[in-house]
Design an enzyme around this catalytic site. Structure first.
Site, PDB file in Angstrom:
ATOM      1  N   GLU A   1     -13.100  -3.798  -4.676  1.00 30.53           N
ATOM      2  CA  GLU A   1     -12.237  -3.838  -6.044  1.00 30.53           C
ATOM      3  C   GLU A   1     -12.184  -3.665  -7.872  1.00 30.53           C
ATOM      4  O   GLU A   1     -13.225  -3.918  -8.316  1.00 30.53           O
ATOM      5  CB  GLU A   1     -11.072  -4.923  -5.876  1.00 30.53           C
ATOM      6  CG  GLU A   1      -9.959  -5.304  -5.956  1.00 30.53           C
ATOM      7  CD  GLU A   1      -9.782  -4.229  -4.555  1.00 30.53           C
ATOM      8  OE1 GLU A   1      -9.410  -3.309  -5.005  1.00 30.53           O
ATOM      9  OE2 GLU A   1      -9.389  -5.536  -3.344  1.00 30.53           O
TER      10      GLU A   1
ATOM     11  N   SER B   1      16.358   8.171  -0.815  1.00 29.48           N
ATOM     12  CA  SER B   1      15.357   6.973  -0.007  1.00 29.48           C
ATOM     13  C   SER B   1      15.928   5.400   0.260  1.00 29.48           C
ATOM     14  O   SER B   1      17.569   5.042  -0.492  1.00 29.48           O
ATOM     15  CB  SER B   1      14.056   6.257  -1.167  1.00 29.48           C
ATOM     16  OG  SER B   1      13.814   4.706  -0.724  1.00 29.48           O
TER      17      SER B   1
ATOM     18  N   SER C   1       4.009  -4.921  -2.977  1.00 28.59           N
ATOM     19  CA  SER C   1       2.777  -6.185  -2.220  1.00 28.59           C
ATOM     20  C   SER C   1       1.694  -5.586  -2.595  1.00 28.59           C
ATOM     21  O   SER C   1       0.821  -6.297  -2.028  1.00 28.59           O
ATOM     22  CB  SER C   1       3.495  -5.903  -0.645  1.00 28.59           C
ATOM     23  OG  SER C   1       4.636  -6.943  -0.898  1.00 28.59           O
TER      24      SER C   1
ATOM     25  N   LEU D   1       0.150  -2.833  -0.909  1.00 26.01           N
ATOM     26  CA  LEU D   1       0.102  -2.348  -0.067  1.00 26.01           C
ATOM     27  C   LEU D   1      -0.354  -0.587  -0.648  1.00 26.01           C
ATOM     28  O   LEU D   1      -0.672   0.343   0.584  1.00 26.01           O
ATOM     29  CB  LEU D   1       0.812  -2.965   1.139  1.00 26.01           C
ATOM     30  CG  LEU D   1       0.044  -4.402   1.669  1.00 26.01           C
ATOM     31  CD1 LEU D   1       1.103  -4.666   2.676  1.00 26.01           C
ATOM     32  CD2 LEU D   1      -1.486  -4.974   1.239  1.00 26.01           C
ATOM     33  N   SER D   2       0.083   0.185  -1.579  1.00 21.25           N
ATOM     34  CA  SER D   2      -0.036   0.980  -1.526  1.00 21.25           C
ATOM     35  C   SER D   2       1.081   1.987  -1.097  1.00 21.25           C
ATOM     36  O   SER D   2       0.437   3.270  -0.853  1.00 21.25           O
ATOM     37  CB  SER D   2      -1.091   1.562  -0.853  1.00 21.25           C
ATOM     38  OG  SER D   2      -2.198   1.186  -2.353  1.00 21.25           O
TER      39      SER D   2
ATOM     40  N   ASP E   1      -6.326   4.125  -3.637  1.00 16.17           N
ATOM     41  CA  ASP E   1      -5.496   4.107  -2.675  1.00 16.17           C
ATOM     42  C   ASP E   1      -5.219   5.145  -1.933  1.00 16.17           C
ATOM     43  O   ASP E   1      -4.507   5.674  -0.701  1.00 16.17           O
ATOM     44  CB  ASP E   1      -4.671   4.145  -2.893  1.00 16.17           C
ATOM     45  CG  ASP E   1      -4.486   2.692  -4.294  1.00 16.17           C
ATOM     46  OD1 ASP E   1      -5.457   1.599  -3.494  1.00 16.17           O
ATOM     47  OD2 ASP E   1      -3.777   2.334  -5.441  1.00 16.17           O
TER      48      ASP E   1
HETATM   49  C1  GLA Z   1      -5.201  -0.466  -8.049  1.00 16.14           C
HETATM   50  C2  GLA Z   1      -5.027   0.952  -8.156  1.00 16.14           C
HETATM   51  C3  GLA Z   1      -6.785   1.610  -7.143  1.00 16.14           C
HETATM   52  C4  GLA Z   1      -7.981   0.164  -7.702  1.00 16.14           C
HETATM   53  C5  GLA Z   1      -7.107  -1.107  -7.538  1.00 16.14           C
HETATM   54  C6  GLA Z   1      -8.569  -2.102  -7.605  1.00 16.14           C
HETATM   55  O1  GLA Z   1      -4.622  -0.874  -6.399  1.00 16.14           O
HETATM   56  O2  GLA Z   1      -4.059   1.738  -7.507  1.00 16.14           O
HETATM   57  O3  GLA Z   1      -6.623   2.445  -8.048  1.00 16.14           O
HETATM   58  O4  GLA Z   1      -7.998   0.411  -9.028  1.00 16.14           O
HETATM   59  O5  GLA Z   1      -6.273  -1.519  -8.125  1.00 16.14           O
HETATM   60  O6  GLA Z   1      -9.492  -2.127  -6.958  1.00 16.14           O
END
Ligand code: GLA
Length: 392
Positions: free
Chosen positions: A42, A76, A132, A134-135, A181
């Site tokens: 992380e 959306s 949340s 989760l990208s 991500d």
């Molecule tokens: C977010 C960012 C990633 C990464 C994480 C931390 O998800 O989008 O690029 O830096 O935080 O690991």
């Protein structure tokens, strides 16, 4: 007219139904991209370090078709009103905002890379929860990118997609995130975690056979409000970059555990020393986790996950009480390891548990939340899924 589907409708059907209702036509195709969790590593990506994320079975689906006139319209299910923009809006970061900025950002990044992006109509539906950690943003960027590349027949090898999607987020949306991500969402493979060297962009698919080991990854949505997450993320990144400059290296990746004490001795404030210690030790934890997974020792990765959490809590200072509570409760209920996943200040925790114990661990976390008066957490168990794909 609302284009919203009945509750329970599968996400791909919701995207198709939204497209039909909104545009009165059939989509030319549907493209799906998953959310992700990060097993470990992380705040290492923007330090040119190592990460080990995997893609989730939760997906965002974009139904799309080319449209004449060289403009883009995107609907959306989050928002009944579609957003329409043209090349001038796409070429000026900031002109499109809100969720549609992730779409305009992809158009921008493709155009900036020299591609002739086809005008299109798009309809977006998603099972990846927004906010949340989760990208959901990388999922929409990647699904839109895949759709536009296919619709336009663009010459863009998939290996270049993560950098392009990241540029959409960094330079159009304005979030200074790393490349983890988008890489996980684009390059993830079912049954594997993605070991990524963020400097070279080399990847290795590491078998992550939870089923075979009788294990599960429990994801706990902390439901903690994301307080100051953007500003704090940018501050952590600046602090790492300043430390690298002081140490005379191009990124903190260039400091390893053997050289850590000597590096810390050259930094004069305690906060910066803690930030550096997190990044350097976290990179080593990723390498150690990969070594254990290669040896088939999935359960033994637990202590590394928990050590990663302690480092984020004490050294990088990016956790919040809800997150720490979830980690402690999961560990007390028998998890082999637990840690926050993602950028921090809220978001999700993951816990490595015996498959048969997942419900009990989830219940223990819910109890701990109730005792402290926190909003009830969300929980789900996940297996590593595949990356972005065309559904047909
Ligand atoms: C977010 C960012 C990633 C990464 C994480 C931390 O998800 O989008 O690029 O830096 O935080 O690991």
């Amino acid at each position: 007219m609302s284009a919203r589907s009945e509750p329970g409708t599968p996400v791909a059907d919701r995207a198709t139904a939204g497209f039909r209702q909104r545009y009165g036509a059939e989509p030319a195709g549907r493209w799906a991209a998953p959310g992700r969790v990060n097993l470990i590593g992380e705040h290492t990506d923007y330090n040119d370090g190592f990460v080990l994320p995997f893609a989730l079975p939760l997906r965002t689906v974009v139904a799309a078709a080319p449209a004449p006139g060289g403009r883009w319209t995107v609907w959306s299910e989050l928002d009944d009103e579609p957003v329409e923009f043209g090349p001038a809006d796409a070429d000026e970061p900031g002109r499109v905002d809100g969720w549609a900025a992730y779409v305009a950002g992809v158009v921008w990044a493709l155009r900036a890379d020299g591609h002739d992006v086809p005008g299109a109509r798009l309809a977006v539906a998603s099972d990846v929860p927004v906010g949340s950690g989760l990208s959901s943003s990388a999922a929409i960027e990647s699904a839109v990118l895949a759709a536009l590349v296919d619709l336009g027949g663009l010459d863009l090898p998939a290996g270049r997609w993560p950098r392009l999607a990241q540029r959409a987020e960094n330079d159009y949306v304005g979030a200074p995130t790393g490349i983890m991500d988008q890489s996980a969402v684009i390059r993830g493979r079912a049954g594997h975690a993605l070991f990524l060297d963020c400097r070279t962009e080399e990847i290795e698919q590491i078998p992550f056979d939870l089923d075979g080991a009788g294990l599960a990854v429990l994801v706990v949505d902390s439901r903690a409000p994301h307080r100051h997450a953007d500003g704090e993320y940018a501050a952590r990144r600046r602090s790492c970059e300043r430390a690298a400059a002081t140490l005379g290296v191009s990124a903190l990746r260039d400091v390893d555990v053997a050289g850590l004490d000597a590096a810390l001795a050259r930094l004069d404030d305690d906060e910066t020393r803690r930030r550096v210690r997190h990044v350097v030790t976290e990179n080593q934890r990723v390498l150690d986790t990969v070594a254990l997974l290669r040896a088939g020792r999935v359960r033994d990765t637990g202590p590394l996950l928990t050590a990663s959490h302690a480092s984020m809590r004490d050294d990088f200072e990016i956790t919040v009480p809800e997150i720490d509570t979830a980690v402690e409760a999961a560990l007390s209920a028998g998890a082999y390891g637990a840690r926050m996943t993602g950028g921090g200040f809220g978001g999700c925790v993951l816990a490595l548990v015996d498959a048969g114990a997942a419900d009990a661990v989830a219940a223990a976390v819910a109890d701990a939340y109730a005792e402290r008066g926190f909003t009830a957490p969300g929980t789900l168990t996940v297996l590593p899924a595949g990356g972005v794909t065309r559904l047909g």
